[in-house]
Write an enzyme that holds these catalytic residues in place. Structure first.
Site, PDB file in Angstrom:
ATOM      1  N   ASP A  54     115.158  32.213 -21.817  1.00  0.00           N
ATOM      2  CA  ASP A  54     113.960  32.898 -21.511  1.00  0.00           C
ATOM      3  C   ASP A  54     113.301  32.937 -22.865  1.00  0.00           C
ATOM      4  O   ASP A  54     113.988  32.563 -24.098  1.00  0.00           O
ATOM      5  CB  ASP A  54     114.244  34.053 -20.999  1.00  0.00           C
ATOM      6  CG  ASP A  54     113.146  34.399 -19.790  1.00  0.00           C
ATOM      7  OD1 ASP A  54     111.910  33.981 -20.169  1.00  0.00           O
ATOM      8  OD2 ASP A  54     113.401  35.155 -19.073  1.00  0.00           O
ATOM      9  N   ARG A 112     110.002  25.606 -17.723  1.00  0.00           N
ATOM     10  CA  ARG A 112     108.926  26.216 -16.753  1.00  0.00           C
ATOM     11  C   ARG A 112     107.524  26.492 -17.435  1.00  0.00           C
ATOM     12  O   ARG A 112     107.299  26.582 -18.489  1.00  0.00           O
ATOM     13  CB  ARG A 112     109.572  27.879 -16.844  1.00  0.00           C
ATOM     14  CG  ARG A 112     110.784  28.133 -15.972  1.00  0.00           C
ATOM     15  CD  ARG A 112     110.712  27.817 -14.424  1.00  0.00           C
ATOM     16  NE  ARG A 112     109.492  28.882 -14.070  1.00  0.00           N
ATOM     17  CZ  ARG A 112     109.706  30.100 -14.169  1.00  0.00           C
ATOM     18  NH1 ARG A 112     110.896  30.582 -14.342  1.00  0.00           N
ATOM     19  NH2 ARG A 112     108.748  30.872 -13.734  1.00  0.00           N
ATOM     20  N   ASP A 116     107.258  33.259 -12.528  1.00  0.00           N
ATOM     21  CA  ASP A 116     108.332  33.410 -11.751  1.00  0.00           C
ATOM     22  C   ASP A 116     108.196  33.271 -10.127  1.00  0.00           C
ATOM     23  O   ASP A 116     107.217  34.014  -9.892  1.00  0.00           O
ATOM     24  CB  ASP A 116     109.158  34.533 -12.056  1.00  0.00           C
ATOM     25  CG  ASP A 116     109.707  34.673 -13.589  1.00  0.00           C
ATOM     26  OD1 ASP A 116     109.759  33.571 -14.061  1.00  0.00           O
ATOM     27  OD2 ASP A 116     110.208  35.828 -13.909  1.00  0.00           O
TER      28      ASP A 116
END
Length: 306
Positions: A54, A112, A116
């Site tokens: 992340d 990504r 989310d």
């Protein structure tokens, strides 16, 4: 952790872990900043197969160097570990800049690009719409070993109807997106299990060409996703899958001519319904296909060259 990894591997599953390039993770647990080398070494020793990294709580400049360094340390371990980066998401949605996908795609296995996922149909619909609208930006960097990641499947969470589950997995399959599950495996329904074990469907998703399906707008708000893949007839006639996706709350009647979407076998094609797992008919390049797509549902046809 090595014991847990061995237990997971003994059941035919892969072991995924999570960290952050900052001092703490997004939920304030310890992160990996200043410990990229030792953390990478430890993940490899544990037997980790997949690491999600992340990028919260750090600046743009740090993101643009940290992900490269972390990947280099992972490679230095010698263990094959899928490197999943949140790098472009933070550049675009937190720091309001344009991600450099050329650099991202050379340093990460997957990344990504969007928010989310949450366990709801509206979230899935929003993700699908984003990837449809971002196709031109994202598709040039999508290839084997470097994948755009729309986040995990939410099967096994009781959040979707059967038809919504079909749409969810179908679009991910057409995107050639990573198919990831993070759920209580006992809560996967019988129908979800059928989807996950549909080898005709999975073959489209995991095709070695790794082509990201392209969206086209048809009549009545239906999107046609088109994805060429193997097997091939000779060296130039690809098989092609067509996914007719209806995100609306009412059914839609549509028709399309497969020959208008880069098919080139003058001998024609045989058509298979992937969800019904049955032969439909043979078509020529000039033939059209008409179908009723139910509300919030999808139909996938794969055309194999004759």
């Amino acid at each position: 952790m090595k014991y847990i990894a061995d237990y997971i591997h003994s059941r035919g599953l892969k072991f995924g872990m999570y960290t952050n390039v900052a001092e703490v993770t997004c939920m304030r647990y310890p992160g990996s900043k200043d410990h990229f080398y030792i953390d990478s070494k430890l993940f490899a020793e544990w037997g980790v197969d997949y690491i999600k990294v992340d990028g919260c709580f750090v600046g743009e400049e740090f993101l643009n160097t940290a992900y490269i360094k972390f990947g280099q340390h992972l490679n230095a371990t010698g263990r094959p570990i899928v490197y999943s980066c949140s790098w472009p998401y933070y550049i675009e949605f937190i720091h309001k800049k344009t991600p450099n996908y050329d650099v991202v795609s050379h340093n990460c296995n997957m990344w990504r690009n969007f928010h989310d996922v949450v366990t709801s149909w509206p979230a899935i619909r929003t993700i699908i719409t984003h990837y449809k609208e971002s196709y031109d930006q994202l598709s040039p960097y999508h290839a084997p070993g470097q994948w755009n990641d729309p986040d995990m499947l939410i099967l096994g969470t009781g959040s979707l109807t059967d038809n919504q589950s079909r749409v969810h997995i179908a679009v991910y399959v057409m995107l050639a997106a990573p198919l990831l599950l993070s759920c209580d495996m006992k809560k996967i329904t019988d129908y979800e299990k059928q989807l996950l074990l549909n080898l005709d469907l999975i073959a489209i998703a995991q095709d070695s060409l790794g082509v990201m399906g392209k969206p086209y707008e048809l009549q009545n708000s239906v999107t046609l996703w088109v994805k060429p893949h193997l097997p091939r007839k000779g060296d130039k006639y690809h098989s092609v899958s067509f996914a007719l996706v209806n995100l609306q709350s009412e059914s839609s009647s549509v028709s399309f001519t497969p020959g208008s979407y880069s098919l080139n076998s003058t001998d024609g094609y045989t058509v298979m319904d992937i969800f019904q797992r049955k032969f439909i008919r043979n078509v020529t390049l000039r033939d059209s296909i008409s179908v009723e797509v139910p509300a919030e549902d999808v139909i996938i046809y794969t055309l194999f060259p004759l």
